[in-house]
Design a protein around this motif. Sequence first.
Motif, PDB file in Angstrom:
ATOM      1  N   LEU A   1      47.706  49.425  30.352  1.00  0.00           N
ATOM      2  CA  LEU A   1      46.722  49.496  31.496  1.00  0.00           C
ATOM      3  C   LEU A   1      44.834  49.349  31.179  1.00  0.00           C
ATOM      4  O   LEU A   1      44.267  48.735  31.513  1.00  0.00           O
ATOM      5  CB  LEU A   1      46.322  52.210  31.721  1.00  0.00           C
ATOM      6  CG  LEU A   1      45.259  51.831  32.218  1.00  0.00           C
ATOM      7  CD1 LEU A   1      45.550  51.340  33.943  1.00  0.00           C
ATOM      8  CD2 LEU A   1      45.392  53.474  32.590  1.00  0.00           C
ATOM      9  N   VAL A   2      44.710  49.678  30.324  1.00  0.00           N
ATOM     10  CA  VAL A   2      43.209  49.035  29.525  1.00  0.00           C
ATOM     11  C   VAL A   2      43.213  47.419  29.425  1.00  0.00           C
ATOM     12  O   VAL A   2      41.785  46.916  30.200  1.00  0.00           O
ATOM     13  CB  VAL A   2      42.642  49.521  28.479  1.00  0.00           C
ATOM     14  CG1 VAL A   2      41.097  49.145  27.819  1.00  0.00           C
ATOM     15  CG2 VAL A   2      42.454  51.021  27.926  1.00  0.00           C
ATOM     16  N   LEU A   3      44.327  46.820  29.401  1.00  0.00           N
ATOM     17  CA  LEU A   3      43.746  45.478  29.072  1.00  0.00           C
ATOM     18  C   LEU A   3      44.440  44.970  31.175  1.00  0.00           C
ATOM     19  O   LEU A   3      44.016  43.995  31.208  1.00  0.00           O
ATOM     20  CB  LEU A   3      45.709  44.653  28.522  1.00  0.00           C
ATOM     21  CG  LEU A   3      45.022  44.844  27.172  1.00  0.00           C
ATOM     22  CD1 LEU A   3      46.227  44.678  26.150  1.00  0.00           C
ATOM     23  CD2 LEU A   3      43.624  44.199  26.482  1.00  0.00           C
ATOM     24  N   ASP A   4      44.264  45.545  31.469  1.00  0.00           N
ATOM     25  CA  ASP A   4      44.261  44.989  33.618  1.00  0.00           C
ATOM     26  C   ASP A   4      43.641  45.631  34.182  1.00  0.00           C
ATOM     27  O   ASP A   4      43.427  46.663  35.084  1.00  0.00           O
ATOM     28  CB  ASP A   4      46.382  45.807  33.525  1.00  0.00           C
ATOM     29  CG  ASP A   4      46.152  44.812  35.210  1.00  0.00           C
ATOM     30  OD1 ASP A   4      45.169  44.305  35.678  1.00  0.00           O
ATOM     31  OD2 ASP A   4      47.578  44.508  35.659  1.00  0.00           O
ATOM     32  N   PRO A   5      41.921  45.308  34.411  1.00  0.00           N
ATOM     33  CA  PRO A   5      41.175  45.707  35.245  1.00  0.00           C
ATOM     34  C   PRO A   5      41.298  45.333  36.292  1.00  0.00           C
ATOM     35  O   PRO A   5      40.273  46.209  37.020  1.00  0.00           O
ATOM     36  CB  PRO A   5      40.161  44.484  34.724  1.00  0.00           C
ATOM     37  CG  PRO A   5      40.742  43.549  34.228  1.00  0.00           C
ATOM     38  CD  PRO A   5      41.938  43.812  33.884  1.00  0.00           C
ATOM     39  N   ARG A   6      42.290  44.893  37.150  1.00  0.00           N
ATOM     40  CA  ARG A   6      42.720  45.471  38.069  1.00  0.00           C
ATOM     41  C   ARG A   6      43.375  46.133  38.549  1.00  0.00           C
ATOM     42  O   ARG A   6      42.706  47.237  39.475  1.00  0.00           O
ATOM     43  CB  ARG A   6      43.759  44.223  38.772  1.00  0.00           C
ATOM     44  CG  ARG A   6      43.050  42.688  38.288  1.00  0.00           C
ATOM     45  CD  ARG A   6      44.094  41.903  39.004  1.00  0.00           C
ATOM     46  NE  ARG A   6      44.975  41.280  37.968  1.00  0.00           N
ATOM     47  CZ  ARG A   6      46.084  40.982  37.907  1.00  0.00           C
ATOM     48  NH1 ARG A   6      46.584  39.858  39.071  1.00  0.00           N
ATOM     49  NH2 ARG A   6      47.038  41.381  37.231  1.00  0.00           N
TER      50      ARG A   6
END
Length: 278
Positions: free
Chosen positions: A36-41
């Motif tokens: 989740l953290v690695l996907d800013p979108r």
Amino acid sequence: MTTAPATASATSTALWRGSGTATQILVLTLRSLRALVLDPRLIMASLLSPLLMLLLFSQLFGGLFGGAAGTAAGAPGVRYVDFLVPAILVTTAVQAAFTTGLGLVHEMTNGIVTRFRTLPIWPGSVLLARSLADMTRTAVQLLLVLLVATLVLGFRPDGGIAGVAAAWALALTVGGGLGWIFIALACWLRGPELMQSVAGLATFPLIFASTAFVPAAALPGWLRAVAHANPVTYGIEAARDLTLGRPAGAAALAAVAISLTVAAVCVLLAIRGFQRIR
């Protein structure tokens, strides 16, 4: 000379049964949070959605009651913003549970779950980890809703910080409990399009056939009866009582009891459905 070490290594591997259940859940939860953290979108979408809902309904329905600062019809002495925010907390948690089911279906279709099934782990660990990770995300969403409501809309309920904190915790409990409905659906349906359609149909009445945006007294008779039978209504009313400084013991107990009962049944259904995955 190499036979003994090789034999010892093989024996050690054969005896290894994997880590404990708590460790499995922790590792899988951190994995989901890392994704989740690695996907800013995804972060932006998940954080903005409840804020848009808060601002939209505060202006749309608040206008009927003299603006966000006006008194809610059927709830004398209560400003509409104070009436609305607890409902947004609960409905946001329920909607987040919907996305939990969709995320699980996605993992089933992209092969990650198949890889998990080859490991010596309890099948329920995958499901519990997914639920805990999304509850963590939901906790942040709800805090952001409260921050914006306070700074922008003047949310100042009579229950104070203690009441708001209790409503926040209750919303997480209700959302986490009812969220297992969508996890169970994901484990049995397994198709992204079918899951989205069925879960969407389930989410709509849970949120809108309730007292989330309009007091029960302002609803038509048939819809009022549906709202009183809706488990989300119990969570909304209990969250309102907590934020407004009213006695909320019976309503809160009913909301928690219903949520935990639903969770207990759906956990069993979800694990059984998960074990059928090939």
